[in-house]
Design a protein around this motif. Structure first.
Motif, PDB file in Angstrom:
ATOM      1  N   ILE A  87       0.837  -1.201   0.000  1.00 17.89           N
ATOM      2  CA  ILE A  87       0.000   0.000   0.000  1.00 17.89           C
ATOM      3  C   ILE A  87       0.873   1.252   0.000  1.00 17.89           C
ATOM      4  O   ILE A  87       0.635   2.195  -0.772  1.00 17.89           O
ATOM      5  CB  ILE A  87      -0.963  -0.012   1.202  1.00 17.89           C
ATOM      6  CG1 ILE A  87      -2.026  -1.093   0.998  1.00 17.89           C
ATOM      7  CG2 ILE A  87      -1.612   1.349   1.406  1.00 17.89           C
ATOM      8  CD1 ILE A  87      -2.894  -1.354   2.209  1.00 17.89           C
ATOM      9  N   PHE A  88       1.908   1.261   0.833  1.00 14.66           N
ATOM     10  CA  PHE A  88       2.801   2.426   0.862  1.00 14.66           C
ATOM     11  C   PHE A  88       3.604   2.548  -0.429  1.00 14.66           C
ATOM     12  O   PHE A  88       3.897   3.659  -0.885  1.00 14.66           O
ATOM     13  CB  PHE A  88       3.723   2.374   2.078  1.00 14.66           C
ATOM     14  CG  PHE A  88       2.979   2.519   3.381  1.00 14.66           C
ATOM     15  CD1 PHE A  88       1.958   3.426   3.533  1.00 14.66           C
ATOM     16  CD2 PHE A  88       3.297   1.714   4.466  1.00 14.66           C
ATOM     17  CE1 PHE A  88       1.259   3.551   4.712  1.00 14.66           C
ATOM     18  CE2 PHE A  88       2.614   1.835   5.657  1.00 14.66           C
ATOM     19  CZ  PHE A  88       1.594   2.752   5.783  1.00 14.66           C
ATOM     20  N   ALA A  89       3.947   1.428  -1.051  1.00 13.77           N
ATOM     21  CA  ALA A  89       4.644   1.471  -2.339  1.00 13.77           C
ATOM     22  C   ALA A  89       3.750   2.075  -3.414  1.00 13.77           C
ATOM     23  O   ALA A  89       4.198   2.892  -4.231  1.00 13.77           O
ATOM     24  CB  ALA A  89       5.102   0.074  -2.742  1.00 13.77           C
ATOM     25  N   GLY A  90       2.481   1.691  -3.425  1.00 13.92           N
ATOM     26  CA  GLY A  90       1.546   2.287  -4.391  1.00 13.92           C
ATOM     27  C   GLY A  90       1.376   3.770  -4.162  1.00 13.92           C
ATOM     28  O   GLY A  90       1.297   4.558  -5.109  1.00 13.92           O
ATOM     29  N   LEU A  91       1.338   4.170  -2.900  1.00 15.60           N
ATOM     30  CA  LEU A  91       1.243   5.593  -2.583  1.00 15.60           C
ATOM     31  C   LEU A  91       2.496   6.335  -3.047  1.00 15.60           C
ATOM     32  O   LEU A  91       2.416   7.460  -3.552  1.00 15.60           O
ATOM     33  CB  LEU A  91       1.033   5.769  -1.080  1.00 15.60           C
ATOM     34  CG  LEU A  91       0.594   7.132  -0.595  1.00 15.60           C
ATOM     35  CD1 LEU A  91      -0.707   7.560  -1.266  1.00 15.60           C
ATOM     36  CD2 LEU A  91       0.417   7.123   0.908  1.00 15.60           C
ATOM     37  N   ALA A  92       3.658   5.700  -2.908  1.00 15.51           N
ATOM     38  CA  ALA A  92       4.911   6.311  -3.383  1.00 15.51           C
ATOM     39  C   ALA A  92       4.905   6.430  -4.902  1.00 15.51           C
ATOM     40  O   ALA A  92       5.425   7.406  -5.455  1.00 15.51           O
ATOM     41  CB  ALA A  92       6.098   5.490  -2.908  1.00 15.51           C
ATOM     42  N   ILE A  93       4.323   5.453  -5.579  1.00  8.20           N
ATOM     43  CA  ILE A  93       4.210   5.537  -7.041  1.00  8.20           C
ATOM     44  C   ILE A  93       3.336   6.719  -7.418  1.00  8.20           C
ATOM     45  O   ILE A  93       3.682   7.515  -8.302  1.00  8.20           O
ATOM     46  CB  ILE A  93       3.655   4.217  -7.619  1.00  8.20           C
ATOM     47  CG1 ILE A  93       4.687   3.102  -7.475  1.00  8.20           C
ATOM     48  CG2 ILE A  93       3.244   4.387  -9.081  1.00  8.20           C
ATOM     49  CD1 ILE A  93       4.153   1.715  -7.786  1.00  8.20           C
ATOM     50  N   TRP A  94       2.194   6.868  -6.738  1.00  7.31           N
ATOM     51  CA  TRP A  94       1.334   8.025  -7.005  1.00  7.31           C
ATOM     52  C   TRP A  94       2.040   9.334  -6.690  1.00  7.31           C
ATOM     53  O   TRP A  94       1.825  10.334  -7.363  1.00  7.31           O
ATOM     54  CB  TRP A  94       0.053   7.928  -6.183  1.00  7.31           C
ATOM     55  CG  TRP A  94      -1.002   7.053  -6.760  1.00  7.31           C
ATOM     56  CD1 TRP A  94      -1.051   6.539  -8.018  1.00  7.31           C
ATOM     57  CD2 TRP A  94      -2.180   6.613  -6.096  1.00  7.31           C
ATOM     58  NE1 TRP A  94      -2.189   5.791  -8.175  1.00  7.31           N
ATOM     59  CE2 TRP A  94      -2.899   5.818  -7.019  1.00  7.31           C
ATOM     60  CE3 TRP A  94      -2.697   6.804  -4.829  1.00  7.31           C
ATOM     61  CZ2 TRP A  94      -4.106   5.231  -6.696  1.00  7.31           C
ATOM     62  CZ3 TRP A  94      -3.907   6.206  -4.517  1.00  7.31           C
ATOM     63  CH2 TRP A  94      -4.598   5.429  -5.431  1.00  7.31           C
ATOM     64  N   ALA A  95       2.866   9.351  -5.649  1.00  3.87           N
ATOM     65  CA  ALA A  95       3.524  10.590  -5.218  1.00  3.87           C
ATOM     66  C   ALA A  95       4.518  11.109  -6.254  1.00  3.87           C
ATOM     67  O   ALA A  95       4.896  12.276  -6.208  1.00  3.87           O
ATOM     68  CB  ALA A  95       4.222  10.378  -3.877  1.00  3.87           C
ATOM     69  N   THR A  96       4.925  10.263  -7.209  1.00  5.37           N
ATOM     70  CA  THR A  96       5.830  10.760  -8.245  1.00  5.37           C
ATOM     71  C   THR A  96       5.141  11.718  -9.203  1.00  5.37           C
ATOM     72  O   THR A  96       5.802  12.517  -9.848  1.00  5.37           O
ATOM     73  CB  THR A  96       6.427   9.592  -9.067  1.00  5.37           C
ATOM     74  OG1 THR A  96       5.367   8.898  -9.724  1.00  5.37           O
ATOM     75  CG2 THR A  96       7.232   8.661  -8.192  1.00  5.37           C
ATOM     76  N   GLU A  97       3.803  11.647  -9.270  1.00  5.79           N
ATOM     77  CA  GLU A  97       3.068  12.479 -10.211  1.00  5.79           C
ATOM     78  C   GLU A  97       2.040  13.404  -9.586  1.00  5.79           C
ATOM     79  O   GLU A  97       1.708  14.421 -10.177  1.00  5.79           O
ATOM     80  CB  GLU A  97       2.348  11.606 -11.247  1.00  5.79           C
ATOM     81  CG  GLU A  97       3.269  10.998 -12.257  1.00  5.79           C
ATOM     82  CD  GLU A  97       4.038  12.039 -13.047  1.00  5.79           C
ATOM     83  OE1 GLU A  97       3.427  13.004 -13.537  1.00  5.79           O
ATOM     84  OE2 GLU A  97       5.257  11.875 -13.162  1.00  5.79           O
ATOM     85  N   PHE A  98       1.511  13.045  -8.424  1.00  3.52           N
ATOM     86  CA  PHE A  98       0.393  13.799  -7.875  1.00  3.52           C
ATOM     87  C   PHE A  98       0.782  14.453  -6.556  1.00  3.52           C
ATOM     88  O   PHE A  98       1.279  13.786  -5.648  1.00  3.52           O
ATOM     89  CB  PHE A  98      -0.812  12.875  -7.669  1.00  3.52           C
ATOM     90  CG  PHE A  98      -1.204  12.144  -8.923  1.00  3.52           C
ATOM     91  CD1 PHE A  98      -1.787  12.825  -9.973  1.00  3.52           C
ATOM     92  CD2 PHE A  98      -0.968  10.792  -9.054  1.00  3.52           C
ATOM     93  CE1 PHE A  98      -2.142  12.157 -11.133  1.00  3.52           C
ATOM     94  CE2 PHE A  98      -1.320  10.115 -10.205  1.00  3.52           C
ATOM     95  CZ  PHE A  98      -1.903  10.803 -11.252  1.00  3.52           C
ATOM     96  N   ALA A  99       0.530  15.753  -6.447  1.00  2.00           N
ATOM     97  CA  ALA A  99       0.898  16.511  -5.253  1.00  2.00           C
ATOM     98  C   ALA A  99       0.125  16.032  -4.026  1.00  2.00           C
ATOM     99  O   ALA A  99       0.676  15.938  -2.937  1.00  2.00           O
ATOM    100  CB  ALA A  99       0.658  18.001  -5.478  1.00  2.00           C
ATOM    101  N   TRP A 100      -1.156  15.672  -4.194  1.00  2.00           N
ATOM    102  CA  TRP A 100      -1.945  15.216  -3.050  1.00  2.00           C
ATOM    103  C   TRP A 100      -1.377  13.924  -2.480  1.00  2.00           C
ATOM    104  O   TRP A 100      -1.359  13.729  -1.263  1.00  2.00           O
ATOM    105  CB  TRP A 100      -3.411  15.047  -3.433  1.00  2.00           C
ATOM    106  CG  TRP A 100      -3.654  14.060  -4.532  1.00  2.00           C
ATOM    107  CD1 TRP A 100      -3.745  14.325  -5.870  1.00  2.00           C
ATOM    108  CD2 TRP A 100      -3.824  12.653  -4.399  1.00  2.00           C
ATOM    109  NE1 TRP A 100      -3.961  13.174  -6.571  1.00  2.00           N
ATOM    110  CE2 TRP A 100      -4.016  12.123  -5.690  1.00  2.00           C
ATOM    111  CE3 TRP A 100      -3.841  11.778  -3.315  1.00  2.00           C
ATOM    112  CZ2 TRP A 100      -4.206  10.772  -5.933  1.00  2.00           C
ATOM    113  CZ3 TRP A 100      -4.043  10.423  -3.560  1.00  2.00           C
ATOM    114  CH2 TRP A 100      -4.218   9.939  -4.849  1.00  2.00           C
TER     115      TRP A 100
END
Length: 161
Positions: A87-100
């Motif tokens: 779950i945290f890895a997926g959030l880190a993947i999202w964090a590469t593109e999305f500010a939220w």
């Protein structure tokens, strides 16, 4: 944007850089905080960011991959596997593109660090050890009572069928 940090200073006569003092812990924390407060910038390559439709496709792809990793992590919460890590890895993947997602990931890291510090508090550790010991004693008493009352009958030794 070029900040000019790669250029030589005009005022120095020697080519050696001036010695810099060793950073203190407070200075390192302030630098990390300043880096976190910087505006979020997409990690996509420059040729992708140059074209709006390509960049949008990139962001959709990152969202789908992050969503798949998070969905796998949620499934691993009940199935065998490292659910929270995924779950945290997926959030880190999202964090590469999305500010939220970057803000959520930063908040999560801060809360995990606070929880780790709290867990290392001697009083909290002592309480947790006492509660674990009491729980194990109660579980052992229940298992002992069950074995005393019904005995140990293994599934392959059942005769009442």
């Amino acid at each position: 944007m070029n900040t000019g940090s790669d250029r030589e200073t005009h005022g120095s006569a020697s080519s050696e850089p001036a010695p810099t003092p060793a950073p203190t812990a407070a200075a390192e924390e302030a630098a990390a905080s300043a880096a976190d407060d910087a505006p979020h910038v997409s990690k996509a390559p420059a040729f992708i960011k140059a074209r709006k439709s390509l960049h949008l496709s990139w962001q959709v792809g990152v969202f789908v991959v992050g969503l798949a990793v998070i969905a796998a992590g949620v499934a691993m919460l009940v199935l065998p596997g490292p659910g929270w890590v995924a779950i945290f890895a997926g959030l880190a993947i999202w964090a590469t593109e999305f500010a939220w997602a970057h803000l959520v990931l930063r908040w999560t890291k801060r809360k995990v660090t606070e929880a780790a510090q709290k867990a290392l508090d001697p009083r909290v550790r002592r309480r947790n050890i006492i509660l674990t010991t009491v729980g194990l004693v109660v579980a052992a008493a229940l298992v002992g009572f069950y074995l005393w009352k019904y005995g140990l009958v293994l599934p392959w030794n059942l005769t009442d069928q």
